[in-house]
Design an enzyme around this catalytic site. Structure first.
Site, PDB file in Angstrom:
ATOM      1  N   ASN A   1      41.317   5.540 -38.730  1.00  0.00           N
ATOM      2  CA  ASN A   1      40.559   4.416 -37.571  1.00  0.00           C
ATOM      3  C   ASN A   1      39.430   4.918 -37.023  1.00  0.00           C
ATOM      4  O   ASN A   1      38.821   6.015 -37.197  1.00  0.00           O
ATOM      5  CB  ASN A   1      41.755   4.233 -36.402  1.00  0.00           C
ATOM      6  CG  ASN A   1      42.204   5.640 -35.969  1.00  0.00           C
ATOM      7  OD1 ASN A   1      41.445   6.062 -35.217  1.00  0.00           O
ATOM      8  ND2 ASN A   1      43.390   6.242 -36.255  1.00  0.00           N
ATOM      9  N   ARG A   2      38.901   4.375 -36.135  1.00  0.00           N
ATOM     10  CA  ARG A   2      37.748   4.654 -35.435  1.00  0.00           C
ATOM     11  C   ARG A   2      37.674   5.770 -34.377  1.00  0.00           C
ATOM     12  O   ARG A   2      36.509   5.707 -33.604  1.00  0.00           O
ATOM     13  CB  ARG A   2      36.859   3.336 -34.953  1.00  0.00           C
ATOM     14  CG  ARG A   2      36.728   2.406 -36.271  1.00  0.00           C
ATOM     15  CD  ARG A   2      35.627   1.375 -36.026  1.00  0.00           C
ATOM     16  NE  ARG A   2      36.109   0.295 -35.048  1.00  0.00           N
ATOM     17  CZ  ARG A   2      35.768   0.320 -33.724  1.00  0.00           C
ATOM     18  NH1 ARG A   2      34.860   1.092 -33.449  1.00  0.00           N
ATOM     19  NH2 ARG A   2      36.390  -0.538 -33.023  1.00  0.00           N
TER      20      ARG A   2
END
Ligand code: PMT
Length: 394
Positions: free
Chosen positions: A209-210
Protein backbone atom coordinates in the site's frame (compact mmCIF):
# COMPACT_ATOMS: atom_id res chain seq x y z
CA UNK A 1 10.41 20.96 20.86
CA UNK A 2 13.64 22.92 21.21
CA UNK A 3 11.86 26.17 22.04
CA UNK A 4 13.00 27.64 25.37
CA UNK A 5 16.09 25.39 25.29
CA UNK A 6 19.67 26.61 25.31
CA UNK A 7 22.23 24.57 23.42
CA UNK A 8 25.93 25.36 23.66
CA UNK A 9 27.50 24.34 20.35
CA UNK A 10 31.23 23.85 20.83
CA UNK A 11 33.21 23.88 17.59
CA UNK A 12 36.80 22.68 17.47
CA UNK A 13 39.41 22.97 14.75
CA UNK A 14 38.95 20.35 12.07
CA UNK A 15 37.88 20.33 8.44
CA UNK A 16 34.37 19.24 9.48
CA UNK A 17 33.95 22.59 11.30
CA UNK A 18 32.06 23.92 8.27
CA UNK A 19 29.30 21.38 9.02
CA UNK A 20 28.74 23.11 12.36
CA UNK A 21 27.06 25.93 10.42
CA UNK A 22 24.38 23.48 9.27
CA UNK A 23 23.99 22.10 12.79
CA UNK A 24 23.65 25.63 14.21
CA UNK A 25 21.10 26.49 11.52
CA UNK A 26 18.96 23.37 12.13
CA UNK A 27 19.01 23.85 15.93
CA UNK A 28 18.10 27.53 15.54
CA UNK A 29 15.27 26.72 13.12
CA UNK A 30 13.97 24.15 15.62
CA UNK A 31 13.62 26.98 18.15
CA UNK A 32 16.74 26.52 20.30
CA UNK A 33 18.85 29.38 21.60
CA UNK A 34 22.22 28.36 20.21
CA UNK A 35 25.31 29.72 21.96
CA UNK A 36 28.40 29.01 19.90
CA UNK A 37 31.76 28.56 21.60
CA UNK A 38 34.72 28.17 19.22
CA UNK A 39 38.29 27.20 19.93
CA UNK A 40 40.93 29.40 18.34
CA UNK A 41 41.78 26.74 15.75
CA UNK A 42 38.08 26.35 14.82
CA UNK A 43 38.09 30.01 13.78
CA UNK A 44 40.71 29.14 11.15
CA UNK A 45 38.24 26.75 9.48
CA UNK A 46 35.02 28.77 9.75
CA UNK A 47 34.45 32.44 10.54
CA UNK A 48 32.69 33.29 13.84
CA UNK A 49 30.71 35.84 11.82
CA UNK A 50 29.02 32.99 9.92
CA UNK A 51 27.84 31.40 13.16
CA UNK A 52 26.84 34.76 14.58
CA UNK A 53 24.60 35.43 11.60
CA UNK A 54 23.07 31.95 11.68
CA UNK A 55 22.28 31.96 15.39
CA UNK A 56 21.64 35.68 15.87
CA UNK A 57 23.79 35.43 19.01
CA UNK A 58 27.31 36.61 19.82
CA UNK A 59 29.91 33.92 19.33
CA UNK A 60 32.39 33.18 22.10
CA UNK A 61 35.95 32.56 20.98
CA UNK A 62 39.33 32.57 22.61
CA UNK A 63 40.29 35.54 20.50
CA UNK A 64 40.61 39.23 21.27
CA UNK A 65 38.50 39.32 24.42
CA UNK A 66 39.83 40.06 27.93
CA UNK A 67 40.26 36.99 30.11
CA UNK A 68 38.15 38.35 32.96
CA UNK A 69 35.11 38.67 30.72
CA UNK A 70 35.75 35.17 29.46
CA UNK A 71 35.61 33.56 32.84
CA UNK A 72 32.31 35.19 33.77
CA UNK A 73 30.79 34.38 30.42
CA UNK A 74 31.66 30.70 30.34
CA UNK A 75 30.54 30.07 33.93
CA UNK A 76 27.20 31.79 33.32
CA UNK A 77 26.71 29.80 30.11
CA UNK A 78 27.79 26.54 31.75
CA UNK A 79 25.04 27.05 34.32
CA UNK A 80 22.37 28.28 31.92
CA UNK A 81 22.68 25.71 29.17
CA UNK A 82 20.43 22.67 28.84
CA UNK A 83 22.95 20.69 26.82
CA UNK A 84 26.47 21.04 25.44
CA UNK A 85 27.15 19.66 21.97
CA UNK A 86 30.72 19.54 20.69
CA UNK A 87 30.63 19.01 16.94
CA UNK A 88 33.07 18.45 15.45
CA UNK A 89 35.27 17.29 18.34
CA UNK A 90 38.94 16.83 17.41
CA UNK A 91 41.23 14.20 18.95
CA UNK A 92 43.00 17.04 20.75
CA UNK A 93 39.85 18.38 22.42
CA UNK A 94 38.75 14.83 23.30
CA UNK A 95 42.15 14.24 24.94
CA UNK A 96 41.84 17.47 26.94
CA UNK A 97 38.31 16.61 28.10
CA UNK A 98 39.41 13.11 29.12
CA UNK A 99 42.31 14.58 31.11
CA UNK A 100 40.15 17.30 32.66
CA UNK A 101 42.31 20.02 31.12
CA UNK A 102 40.62 23.41 30.93
CA UNK A 103 42.80 25.68 28.80
CA UNK A 104 40.26 27.37 26.56
CA UNK A 105 36.71 28.68 26.74
CA UNK A 106 35.15 25.42 25.59
CA UNK A 107 37.06 23.04 27.85
CA UNK A 108 36.51 25.40 30.81
CA UNK A 109 32.79 25.47 30.09
CA UNK A 110 32.59 21.67 29.91
CA UNK A 111 34.31 21.36 33.30
CA UNK A 112 31.93 23.89 34.79
CA UNK A 113 28.64 22.55 33.46
CA UNK A 114 26.21 20.06 34.98
CA UNK A 115 24.30 19.77 31.71
CA UNK A 116 24.71 16.65 29.56
CA UNK A 117 27.63 16.84 27.14
CA UNK A 118 27.41 15.29 23.68
CA UNK A 119 30.63 14.75 21.76
CA UNK A 120 30.63 14.14 17.99
CA UNK A 121 34.21 13.25 16.99
CA UNK A 122 35.56 13.91 13.49
CA UNK A 123 39.15 13.18 12.57
CA UNK A 124 41.57 11.22 10.42
CA UNK A 125 40.91 7.46 10.54
CA UNK A 126 44.30 6.59 12.05
CA UNK A 127 43.79 9.18 14.78
CA UNK A 128 40.34 7.78 15.49
CA UNK A 129 41.61 4.17 15.60
CA UNK A 130 44.57 5.12 17.80
CA UNK A 131 44.30 3.44 21.22
CA UNK A 132 44.87 6.82 22.89
CA UNK A 133 41.74 8.26 21.25
CA UNK A 134 39.77 5.07 21.92
CA UNK A 135 40.81 5.20 25.60
CA UNK A 136 39.92 8.88 25.86
CA UNK A 137 36.48 8.31 24.36
CA UNK A 138 35.91 5.33 26.68
CA UNK A 139 36.82 7.52 29.67
CA UNK A 140 34.40 10.21 28.58
CA UNK A 141 31.65 7.61 28.07
CA UNK A 142 32.29 6.19 31.54
CA UNK A 143 31.88 9.71 32.93
CA UNK A 144 28.45 10.07 31.31
CA UNK A 145 29.39 11.95 28.15
CA UNK A 146 27.27 10.93 25.16
CA UNK A 147 29.48 9.97 22.23
CA UNK A 148 28.07 10.06 18.71
CA UNK A 149 30.20 7.58 16.82
CA UNK A 150 31.72 8.99 13.62
CA UNK A 151 30.73 7.54 10.27
CA UNK A 152 32.57 5.66 7.56
CA UNK A 153 33.34 7.33 4.24
CA UNK A 154 35.60 9.76 2.44
CA UNK A 155 37.88 11.71 4.76
CA UNK A 156 39.68 15.02 4.18
CA UNK A 157 42.86 13.05 3.36
CA UNK A 158 41.06 11.44 0.42
CA UNK A 159 41.14 8.06 2.17
CA UNK A 160 38.02 6.05 2.90
CA UNK A 161 37.70 5.15 6.56
CA UNK A 162 36.13 5.79 9.95
CA UNK A 163 36.27 9.34 11.24
CA UNK A 164 33.66 11.36 9.33
CA UNK A 165 31.41 13.53 11.46
CA UNK A 166 28.14 11.64 12.04
CA UNK A 167 25.14 12.61 9.90
CA UNK A 168 23.60 15.94 10.92
CA UNK A 169 20.19 14.24 11.49
CA UNK A 170 21.84 11.83 13.94
CA UNK A 171 23.45 14.72 15.81
CA UNK A 172 20.22 16.76 15.99
CA UNK A 173 18.26 13.63 16.99
CA UNK A 174 20.68 12.98 19.84
CA UNK A 175 20.34 16.57 21.08
CA UNK A 176 16.54 16.22 21.05
CA UNK A 177 16.74 12.90 22.86
CA UNK A 178 18.96 14.34 25.60
CA UNK A 179 16.74 17.39 26.02
CA UNK A 180 13.62 15.24 26.26
CA UNK A 181 14.94 12.67 28.70
CA UNK A 182 12.96 14.10 31.61
CA UNK A 183 9.78 14.66 29.56
CA UNK A 184 6.26 13.54 30.40
CA UNK A 185 6.90 10.06 28.97
CA UNK A 186 10.12 9.46 30.91
CA UNK A 187 10.19 5.90 32.23
CA UNK A 188 7.47 4.76 29.79
CA UNK A 189 7.91 2.18 27.06
CA UNK A 190 6.08 2.86 23.83
CA UNK A 191 5.83 0.50 20.86
CA UNK A 192 5.04 2.17 17.54
CA UNK A 193 4.37 0.56 14.16
CA UNK A 194 4.91 2.32 10.84
CA UNK A 195 4.84 1.85 7.09
CA UNK A 196 2.87 -0.46 4.86
CA UNK A 197 3.38 -4.20 5.15
CA UNK A 198 4.29 -6.12 2.00
CA UNK A 199 2.80 -9.54 1.34
CA UNK A 200 4.93 -11.52 -1.15
CA UNK A 201 3.37 -13.08 -4.24
CA UNK A 202 6.60 -14.52 -5.63
CA UNK A 203 10.32 -13.69 -5.14
CA UNK A 204 9.97 -10.31 -6.90
CA UNK A 205 6.39 -9.12 -6.34
CA UNK A 206 4.26 -8.23 -3.38
CA UNK A 207 0.91 -6.75 -2.39
CA UNK A 208 1.49 -3.41 -0.69
CA UNK A 209 0.00 0.00 0.00
CA UNK A 210 1.04 3.64 -0.20
CA UNK A 211 2.07 4.20 3.42
CA UNK A 212 5.36 6.11 3.56
CA UNK A 213 5.90 5.51 7.27
CA UNK A 214 6.04 9.27 7.98
CA UNK A 215 3.19 9.23 10.50
CA UNK A 216 4.58 6.31 12.51
CA UNK A 217 8.14 7.67 12.45
CA UNK A 218 6.85 11.05 13.66
CA UNK A 219 5.12 9.32 16.59
CA UNK A 220 8.28 7.36 17.42
CA UNK A 221 10.46 10.50 17.37
CA UNK A 222 7.96 12.55 19.36
CA UNK A 223 7.75 9.83 22.02
CA UNK A 224 11.55 9.67 22.18
CA UNK A 225 11.73 13.45 22.54
CA UNK A 226 9.36 13.23 25.51
CA UNK A 227 11.57 10.73 27.32
CA UNK A 228 9.99 7.40 26.34
CA UNK A 229 11.91 4.26 25.54
CA UNK A 230 10.67 3.57 22.04
CA UNK A 231 10.54 0.44 19.89
CA UNK A 232 9.63 1.13 16.27
CA UNK A 233 8.40 -1.91 14.36
CA UNK A 234 8.62 -0.79 10.78
CA UNK A 235 7.58 -2.17 7.43
CA UNK A 236 9.92 -1.13 4.57
CA UNK A 237 10.16 2.66 4.09
CA UNK A 238 12.68 5.06 2.57
CA UNK A 239 13.00 7.02 5.82
CA UNK A 240 16.20 7.29 7.86
CA UNK A 241 16.22 5.27 11.08
CA UNK A 242 15.46 7.61 13.98
CA UNK A 243 18.31 7.91 16.43
CA UNK A 244 17.73 6.76 20.02
CA UNK A 245 14.92 4.40 19.03
CA UNK A 246 15.07 0.61 18.85
CA UNK A 247 14.15 -0.22 15.26
CA UNK A 248 12.75 -3.64 14.32
CA UNK A 249 12.41 -4.02 10.55
CA UNK A 250 9.70 -6.37 9.24
CA UNK A 251 8.05 -7.01 5.89
CA UNK A 252 4.76 -8.84 6.33
CA UNK A 253 1.74 -8.54 8.63
CA UNK A 254 2.69 -11.89 10.17
CA UNK A 255 6.22 -10.68 10.96
CA UNK A 256 4.83 -7.41 12.32
CA UNK A 257 2.49 -9.32 14.64
CA UNK A 258 5.38 -11.43 15.93
CA UNK A 259 7.61 -8.37 16.52
CA UNK A 260 4.82 -6.40 18.19
CA UNK A 261 3.86 -9.32 20.46
CA UNK A 262 7.50 -9.51 21.62
CA UNK A 263 7.93 -5.73 22.04
CA UNK A 264 4.73 -5.11 24.04
CA UNK A 265 5.73 -7.53 26.80
CA UNK A 266 6.87 -4.64 29.01
CA UNK A 267 5.19 -1.75 27.17
CA UNK A 268 2.90 0.97 28.47
CA UNK A 269 1.37 1.69 25.07
CA UNK A 270 1.13 0.30 21.54
CA UNK A 271 0.50 2.86 18.81
CA UNK A 272 -0.34 1.19 15.47
CA UNK A 273 0.22 3.77 12.75
CA UNK A 274 1.18 1.08 10.24
CA UNK A 275 -1.04 0.31 7.29
CA UNK A 276 -1.20 -3.44 7.70
CA UNK A 277 -2.32 -5.51 4.73
CA UNK A 278 -5.69 -7.12 5.42
CA UNK A 279 -5.06 -9.96 2.96
CA UNK A 280 -2.05 -11.99 1.86
CA UNK A 281 -1.61 -14.53 -0.96
CA UNK A 282 -2.67 -17.99 0.23
CA UNK A 283 0.62 -19.36 -1.09
CA UNK A 284 3.85 -17.72 -2.25
CA UNK A 285 5.22 -18.93 -5.58
CA UNK A 286 8.83 -20.06 -5.02
CA UNK A 287 9.71 -19.01 -8.60
CA UNK A 288 8.94 -15.79 -10.45
CA UNK A 289 5.47 -16.10 -12.03
CA UNK A 290 5.81 -15.99 -15.83
CA UNK A 291 3.77 -13.56 -17.92
CA UNK A 292 2.13 -16.25 -20.06
CA UNK A 293 -1.57 -16.58 -19.25
CA UNK A 294 -3.82 -13.60 -20.26
CA UNK A 295 -5.22 -13.41 -16.72
CA UNK A 296 -3.90 -14.31 -13.31
CA UNK A 297 -6.00 -15.06 -10.26
CA UNK A 298 -4.51 -14.79 -6.79
CA UNK A 299 -6.24 -16.44 -3.88
CA UNK A 300 -5.97 -14.22 -0.80
CA UNK A 301 -6.48 -15.07 2.84
CA UNK A 302 -6.84 -12.76 5.86
CA UNK A 303 -3.76 -11.59 7.72
CA UNK A 304 -3.75 -11.62 11.53
CA UNK A 305 -5.38 -8.54 13.06
CA UNK A 306 -2.50 -7.35 15.22
CA UNK A 307 -4.37 -4.83 17.35
CA UNK A 308 -7.09 -7.35 18.19
CA UNK A 309 -4.87 -10.37 18.71
CA UNK A 310 -1.97 -8.92 20.70
CA UNK A 311 -3.02 -8.91 24.35
CA UNK A 312 -1.51 -7.42 27.49
CA UNK A 313 -1.71 -4.67 30.06
CA UNK A 314 -0.93 -1.69 27.84
CA UNK A 315 -2.78 1.14 26.17
CA UNK A 316 -3.90 0.35 22.62
CA UNK A 317 -3.97 3.14 20.06
CA UNK A 318 -5.15 2.47 16.51
CA UNK A 319 -5.42 4.55 13.37
CA UNK A 320 -8.31 4.37 10.93
CA UNK A 321 -7.62 5.47 7.38
CA UNK A 322 -11.08 6.24 6.03
CA UNK A 323 -12.45 7.78 2.85
CA UNK A 324 -16.11 7.97 3.96
CA UNK A 325 -18.09 8.09 7.23
CA UNK A 326 -14.74 8.74 8.88
CA UNK A 327 -15.89 9.20 12.49
CA UNK A 328 -18.55 6.47 12.47
CA UNK A 329 -16.15 3.92 10.96
CA UNK A 330 -13.40 4.88 13.36
CA UNK A 331 -15.72 4.53 16.36
CA UNK A 332 -16.71 1.09 15.19
CA UNK A 333 -13.05 0.03 14.86
CA UNK A 334 -12.28 1.40 18.34
CA UNK A 335 -15.02 -0.82 19.78
CA UNK A 336 -14.37 -3.90 17.65
CA UNK A 337 -10.60 -3.91 18.30
CA UNK A 338 -10.91 -3.04 22.01
CA UNK A 339 -8.90 0.19 21.71
CA UNK A 340 -8.32 3.00 24.19
CA UNK A 341 -7.83 5.59 21.46
CA UNK A 342 -8.32 5.78 17.72
CA UNK A 343 -6.96 8.35 15.31
CA UNK A 344 -9.40 8.80 12.45
CA UNK A 345 -7.53 9.75 9.34
CA UNK A 346 -9.46 11.47 6.55
CA UNK A 347 -7.62 10.30 3.45
CA UNK A 348 -9.81 12.15 0.93
CA UNK A 349 -7.70 15.33 1.10
CA UNK A 350 -4.48 15.61 -0.91
CA UNK A 351 -2.79 17.08 2.19
CA UNK A 352 -3.74 14.27 4.53
CA UNK A 353 -3.09 10.54 4.88
CA UNK A 354 -0.71 8.44 2.81
CA UNK A 355 2.67 9.95 1.87
CA UNK A 356 1.91 13.52 2.94
CA UNK A 357 3.85 15.63 5.45
CA UNK A 358 0.61 16.87 7.01
CA UNK A 359 -2.44 15.13 8.40
CA UNK A 360 -5.98 16.01 9.37
CA UNK A 361 -7.21 13.72 12.11
CA UNK A 362 -9.87 13.30 14.73
CA UNK A 363 -8.89 11.64 17.98
CA UNK A 364 -11.57 9.55 19.67
CA UNK A 365 -11.04 8.01 23.09
CA UNK A 366 -12.60 4.99 24.78
CA UNK A 367 -15.01 7.27 26.66
CA UNK A 368 -16.40 8.63 23.41
CA UNK A 369 -14.61 11.98 23.64
CA UNK A 370 -14.02 13.34 20.13
CA UNK A 371 -11.36 15.93 19.28
CA UNK A 372 -11.13 17.15 15.69
CA UNK A 373 -7.80 18.73 14.86
CA UNK A 374 -6.98 21.15 12.04
CA UNK A 375 -4.49 20.26 9.32
CA UNK A 376 -1.15 19.86 11.14
CA UNK A 377 2.30 18.51 10.40
CA UNK A 378 2.60 14.80 11.17
CA UNK A 379 4.95 15.70 14.02
CA UNK A 380 2.31 18.00 15.52
CA UNK A 381 -0.32 15.27 15.14
CA UNK A 382 2.07 12.86 16.86
CA UNK A 383 2.39 15.20 19.86
CA UNK A 384 -1.40 15.62 20.08
CA UNK A 385 -1.79 11.82 20.15
CA UNK A 386 0.90 11.55 22.83
CA UNK A 387 -0.83 14.24 24.92
CA UNK A 388 -3.83 11.90 24.98
CA UNK A 389 -1.65 8.88 25.74
CA UNK A 390 -0.11 10.72 28.71
CA UNK A 391 -3.60 11.65 29.94
CA UNK A 392 -4.86 8.05 29.69
CA UNK A 393 -1.73 6.41 31.14
CA UNK A 394 -1.85 8.62 34.20
O1 PMT B 1 2.66 6.24 6.53
P1 PMT B 1 2.10 7.56 6.03
O2 PMT B 1 2.37 7.77 4.57
O3 PMT B 1 2.57 8.72 6.88
O4 PMT B 1 0.52 7.51 6.16
C1 PMT B 1 -0.08 7.44 7.40
C2 PMT B 1 -1.20 6.41 7.45
C3 PMT B 1 -2.34 6.89 6.57
C4 PMT B 1 -0.74 5.04 6.97
C5 PMT B 1 -1.61 6.25 8.95
O5 PMT B 1 -1.78 7.47 9.51
C6 PMT B 1 -2.87 5.40 9.12
O6 PMT B 1 -3.98 5.84 9.00
N1 PMT B 1 -2.61 4.11 9.44
C7 PMT B 1 -3.64 3.11 9.55
C8 PMT B 1 -4.07 2.69 8.19
C9 PMT B 1 -4.95 1.49 8.19
O7 PMT B 1 -4.55 0.51 7.64
O8 PMT B 1 -6.03 1.59 8.88
P2 PMT B 1 -7.10 0.35 9.01
O9 PMT B 1 -8.38 1.02 9.16
O10 PMT B 1 -6.95 -0.63 7.93
O11 PMT B 1 -6.68 -0.37 10.33
C10 PMT B 1 -7.12 0.07 11.60
C11 PMT B 1 -6.05 -0.18 12.64
O12 PMT B 1 -5.82 -1.59 12.80
C12 PMT B 1 -4.72 0.44 12.30
O13 PMT B 1 -4.16 0.96 13.48
C13 PMT B 1 -3.90 -0.74 11.78
O14 PMT B 1 -2.52 -0.56 12.07
C14 PMT B 1 -4.48 -1.91 12.57
N2 PMT B 1 -4.44 -3.20 11.85
C15 PMT B 1 -4.95 -3.31 10.59
C16 PMT B 1 -4.93 -4.53 9.94
C17 PMT B 1 -4.37 -5.65 10.61
N3 PMT B 1 -4.29 -6.82 10.02
N4 PMT B 1 -3.88 -5.51 11.85
C18 PMT B 1 -3.93 -4.31 12.49
O15 PMT B 1 -3.51 -4.20 13.65
Amino acid sequence: MLAQKTVVLGITGGIAAYKAADIASKLTQAGAKVEVVMTESATKFIAPLTLRNITGRPVITDLFEPAAEHSLEHIALAEATDVVLIAPATANTIAKLAAGIADNMLTCLVLATKAPVIVAPAMNDNMFQNPATKDNLARLKARGFVIIEPGYGRLASGKIGWGRLAEIETIIGTVKQMLGRKGDLAGKRIVVTAGGTQEPIDPVRHIGNRSSGKMGYAVAEAARDRGAEVTLVTAPTSLAQPVGVEVVPVQTAGQMKEAVAKAVAKADALIMAAAVADYQPKSISPAKIKKEAPTLTLELVRTPDILTEVKGDFLKVGFAAESEDVIANAKEKLKKKGLDLIVANDITSAESGFGTDTNKVTIIDRNGKVESLPLLSKREVADKILDKVVELIS
